[in-house]
Design a protein around this motif. Structure first.
Motif, mmCIF file in Angstrom:
data_model
loop_
_atom_site.group_PDB
_atom_site.id
_atom_site.type_symbol
_atom_site.label_atom_id
_atom_site.label_comp_id
_atom_site.label_asym_id
_atom_site.label_seq_id
_atom_site.Cartn_x
_atom_site.Cartn_y
_atom_site.Cartn_z
ATOM 1 N N LEU A 101 -16.940 6.517 -9.478
ATOM 2 C CA LEU A 101 -15.729 5.879 -9.981
ATOM 3 C C LEU A 101 -14.548 6.109 -9.050
ATOM 4 N N LEU A 102 -14.474 7.412 -8.540
ATOM 5 C CA LEU A 102 -13.381 7.706 -7.597
ATOM 6 C C LEU A 102 -13.499 6.834 -6.339
ATOM 7 N N LYS A 103 -14.749 6.740 -5.933
ATOM 8 C CA LYS A 103 -14.964 5.906 -4.734
ATOM 9 C C LYS A 103 -14.535 4.461 -4.993
ATOM 10 N N GLN A 104 -14.893 4.003 -6.221
ATOM 11 C CA GLN A 104 -14.504 2.626 -6.558
ATOM 12 C C GLN A 104 -12.989 2.473 -6.620
ATOM 13 N N GLN A 105 -12.294 3.495 -7.166
ATOM 14 C CA GLN A 105 -10.844 3.442 -7.234
ATOM 15 C C GLN A 105 -10.220 3.404 -5.831
ATOM 16 N N GLU A 106 -10.848 4.253 -4.949
ATOM 17 C CA GLU A 106 -10.354 4.265 -3.568
ATOM 18 C C GLU A 106 -10.531 2.901 -2.925
ATOM 19 N N GLU A 107 -11.696 2.328 -3.176
ATOM 20 C CA GLU A 107 -11.941 0.999 -2.612
ATOM 21 C C GLU A 107 -10.984 -0.029 -3.225
ATOM 22 N N LYS A 155 -7.966 0.652 -4.265
ATOM 23 C CA LYS A 155 -6.671 0.845 -3.613
ATOM 24 C C LYS A 155 -6.638 0.170 -2.253
ATOM 25 N N GLN A 156 -7.769 0.353 -1.503
ATOM 26 C CA GLN A 156 -7.819 -0.291 -0.184
ATOM 27 C C GLN A 156 -7.738 -1.828 -0.300
ATOM 28 N N GLN A 157 -8.497 -2.300 -1.294
ATOM 29 C CA GLN A 157 -8.445 -3.753 -1.493
ATOM 30 C C GLN A 157 -7.038 -4.208 -1.893
ATOM 31 N N GLU A 158 -6.344 -3.360 -2.735
ATOM 32 C CA GLU A 158 -4.980 -3.708 -3.138
ATOM 33 C C GLU A 158 -4.057 -3.717 -1.937
ATOM 34 N N LYS A 213 -5.012 -4.303 1.109
ATOM 35 C CA LYS A 213 -5.314 -5.514 1.882
ATOM 36 C C LYS A 213 -4.644 -6.750 1.258
ATOM 37 N N ARG A 214 -4.697 -6.764 -0.099
ATOM 38 C CA ARG A 214 -4.087 -7.911 -0.764
ATOM 39 C C ARG A 214 -2.583 -7.949 -0.503
ATOM 40 N N GLN A 215 -1.963 -6.770 -0.542
ATOM 41 C CA GLN A 215 -0.526 -6.723 -0.267
ATOM 42 C C GLN A 215 -0.231 -7.164 1.164
ATOM 43 N N GLU A 216 -1.087 -6.704 2.080
ATOM 44 C CA GLU A 216 -0.903 -7.103 3.485
ATOM 45 C C GLU A 216 -1.076 -8.614 3.653
ATOM 46 N N GLU A 217 -2.107 -9.142 2.947
ATOM 47 C CA GLU A 217 -2.319 -10.595 3.015
ATOM 48 C C GLU A 217 -1.145 -11.339 2.406
ATOM 49 N N ALA A 218 -0.637 -10.757 1.308
ATOM 50 C CA ALA A 218 0.513 -11.394 0.669
ATOM 51 C C ALA A 218 1.725 -11.385 1.591
ATOM 52 N N GLU A 219 1.918 -10.275 2.323
ATOM 53 C CA GLU A 219 3.039 -10.215 3.260
ATOM 54 C C GLU A 219 2.882 -11.243 4.383
#
Length: 685
Positions: free
Chosen positions: A475-481, A483-486, A488-494
């Motif tokens: 689950l922690l690993k999934q949360q970390e992933e 966060k990374q995906q979030e 990336k999404r923020q970077e894509e949004a920028e």
């Protein structure tokens, strides 16, 4: 004796003295015009102006009818109508003019009427004298007005033709201000409900009679409609050189062509339509194709249609054309002066083979184009784009290829076609894909699915905390992933935001560029408009200058005409003075002859009276002698002396005559001897 007067011969009619006019083209011959019914002589008044001249119509024997008196009396009420002044007529009758008719039997039922100055329409056709458009319109209006007035009174000329249409419009004699531009003559065949049918009916003149009525004769209220339509069409067509050149001769049409499809008909119809419009051409066609005279257009229809034509505009066009010609001559150095400029006008040069206003056919087409262009502009300003487009297309057929006017017309046509063919404008801006309702719905569903899955996993891990450490690490690993995906999404949004900003900046730059271009175009249009206004102002000023020159030319021409008229007046005055001197001399001679004749007659009468008196005296002398002789024989000497003294007294009154008569001288000698010597025996003589 027959009536064949010479110029200057005197004739007295109804208490007024006239002299026979001299023909202007044939000096030494009387001014006479021959017609189908008789000969018309010009009579100039001895006292009065030229406008009081009379026409004496002497009829051929066939047309000398007593009914002419009643006809003329009936006609006189129409002499006040425009164009019918010749209806004021005096007929020479045996009762009133017996002495004159006895001297000239040809004058029986001759007619005295006003003399109409000017040329005939026949002269205009025969001389191929081209008219200006304003002249054509004025003559046609005048003739249609005369015909309309006659129709309203149920009158008809019944022999309407070119020789019977006079044009005082071109007269060189000063006429009263109320004079008509057109006058009708030869009105002996006139129809009126108040007049009797003529004994001899005419069947119309060649070139003006409908072929269906040529043999039957004309005498009705509709008799003038067909011939009138032909003359009106000729007058309107005589401003076109193509029509003038096509004329048959003494009339535009040959009689064999009447109401038949021929080249002259189509040339005249096309000219009428081009110069005066379709309504005028339609009236001509209706008359040409009519089955009888009653179905021809009325003169009232002609007058209404002609009155709708703007004569002021036609006059202005002629002024503009003259101004253009004058400017062209000045630029080419042909001549500087109104007299040389006037030589280009067709009114001055009747033989010119140009159009009515001195322009070429191309210039006529140019005027048509500009008239259509002006009408299209008016329709466009009123919002009638369809009508304006049709007029632009009509004008486009007349312009030469590659001309500036063709380019201008094509631009106007394209502009109107684009305006009429364009659909409704969509002013709504296009929505970006990431703001569309469809995209927003998909994004919301994805977020709900993601959020729902996280909540379910947390519940399972909470229940199995102790026993499933591996699941917690996962689950922690999934949360970390996540966060990374979030991230990336923020970077894509920028990146998307930066791209959006860049797109907005680019759009703003394009807008600024478009605004700059629009401003530049507006400035160019304003500069072009100012230049156009300046050019129009300059053109208007040039037009005013040209008009001023033309007015100066007209003033000069008027002065020249006045000088000519003054010279003509002086010449006529000199002729009248010479004629007056001649007549005075003739009158003096006649008076002297009359005095001599009277003296001769008086002397003859005295001689006859003297002869009668002497004859009586001779008888008395013989009686005195015989009585003296008888008294002496009877011895009565006192009586013998008394008779002898009476004898001597009577004898001595005219002794020179008595001594030559018979034996009176012998008796006298005897008496004298007896008185000297009473013893002397008187002989028996």
């Amino acid at each position: 004796m027959s009536f064949q007067p010479n110029p200057g011969d005197s004739i007295r009619i109804n208490g007024k003295t006239y002299t026979v006019g001299q023909h202007p083209a044939a000096p030494g011959l009387a001014y006479a015009q021959a017609g189908r019914q008789g000969i018309v002589y010009q009579l100039l008044p001895v006292e009065g102006g030229m406008h009081e001249a009379k026409a004496l119509k002497v009829f051929f024997p066939k047309y000398r009818v007593p009914a002419m008196v009643y006809q003329s009396e009936t006609m006189e009420i129409y002499s006040e109508c425009p164009g019918l002044q010749v209806c004021k007529r005096d007929v020479l009758t045996p009762e009133r003019n017996g002495e004159l008719i006895a001297e000239h039997p040809d004058l029986l039922y001759a007619v005295l009427m006003p003399w109409v100055f000017g040329v005939t329409w026949f002269d205009m056709i025969a001389d191929q004298r081209q008219l200006k458009r304003t002249e054509s319109l004025s003559l046609a209006k005048a003739l249609s007005g005369i015909g309309s007035g006659m129709e309203q009174r149920r009158l008809a000329h019944c022999d309407l033709s070119a020789p019977n249409v006079m044009l005082p419009f071109f007269s060189e004699v000063d006429l009263p201000d109320n004079s008509s531009a057109v006058e009708l003559v030869d009105v002996e065949q006139m129809y009126s409900p108040k007049m009797d049918r003529p004994d001899v009916l005419l069947s119309g003149s060649p070139g003006y009679a409908a072929h269906r009525t040529v043999q039957s004769g004309l005498w009705s209220a509709y008799a003038d409609r067909f011939a009138g339509a032909i003359i009106l069409s000729e007058m309107l067509g005589w401003c076109d050189p193509h029509v003038v050149e096509k004329a048959w001769g003494e009339s535009y049409f040959d009689q064999h062509e009447m109401q038949n499809a021929c080249e002259r008909y189509f040339v005249l119809k096309k000219s009428l339509e081009r110069n005066w419009g379709a309504p005028i051409a339609d009236l001509f066609s209706r008359a040409w194709e009519s089955q009888d005279v009653s179905s021809c257009p009325t003169f009232g229809e002609w007058l209404v249609t002609l009155s709708s034509i703007d004569g002021e505009q036609i006059l202005q066009e002629e002024i503009e054309i003259f101004a253009v010609q004058q400017e062209g001559e000045e630029q080419s150095g042909i001549g500087a002066g109104a007299a040389e400029a006037a030589a280009a006008l067709p009114a001055v040069d009747p033989e010119a083979k140009e159009t009515h206003d001195g322009s070429s056919p191309d210039r006529q087409d140019d005027k048509i184009v500009r008239r259509l262009f002006s009408q299209a502009r008016e329709l466009e300003g009123k919002g009638n784009l369809g009508g304006a487009l049709e007029l632009y297309k009509s004008a486009h057929h007349f312009v030469p290829a590659g001309s500036p006017l063709q380019i201008e017309l094509e631009a106007a046509i394209r502009g109107l076609e684009e305006t009429l063919n364009a659909g409704p404008v969509d002013n709504a801006r296009k929505v970006p894909f990431y703001r569309s309702p469809k995209w927003l719905a998909v994004g919301a569903a994805v977020l709900l699915l993601i959020g729902g899955s996280g909540f379910a996993v947390n519940q399972i891990l909470a229940d199995r905390t102790e026993n499933r450490k591996a699941a917690a690490e996962a689950l922690l690993k999934q949360q970390e992933e996540a966060k990374q995906q979030e991230a990336k999404r923020q970077e894509e949004a920028e990146r998307q935001e930066e791209a959006k900003q860049a797109a907005l900046k680019k759009e703003n730059d394009e807008k600024k560029l478009q605004q700059a271009q629009a401003e530049k175009k507006r400035q160019q249009e304003e500069a072009q408009k100012l230049a156009q206004q300046k050019a129009e102002k300059q053109k208007l000023q040039e037009k005013y200058d040209q008009q001023a020159k033309y007015e100066a030319y007209l003033a000069q021409q008027k002065m020249i005409e006045e000088k000519k008229k003054e010279a003509e007046r002086k010449r006529l005055q000199e002729l009248q003075d010479k004629q007056a001197k001649y007549e005075a001399e003739q009158k003096r001679k006649q008076i002297e002859l009359a005095k001599k004749e009277a003296a001769r007659k008086e002397a003859a009468a005295k001689a006859r009276e003297l002869e009668k008196r002497r004859a009586k005296q001779v008888v008395l002398l013989i009686s005195y002698y015989n009585q003296a002789y008888n008294a002496q024989i009877g011895g009565k000497m006192d009586k013998a002396r008394t008779y002898s003294i009476q004898f001597t007294r009577l004898y001595e009154k005219d002794a020179q005559y008595f001594k030559k008569v018979g034996k009176v001288g012998t008796r006298a000698n005897a008496i004298y001897k007896f008185l000297s010597n009473y013893n002397y025996d008187l002989p028996n003589i």
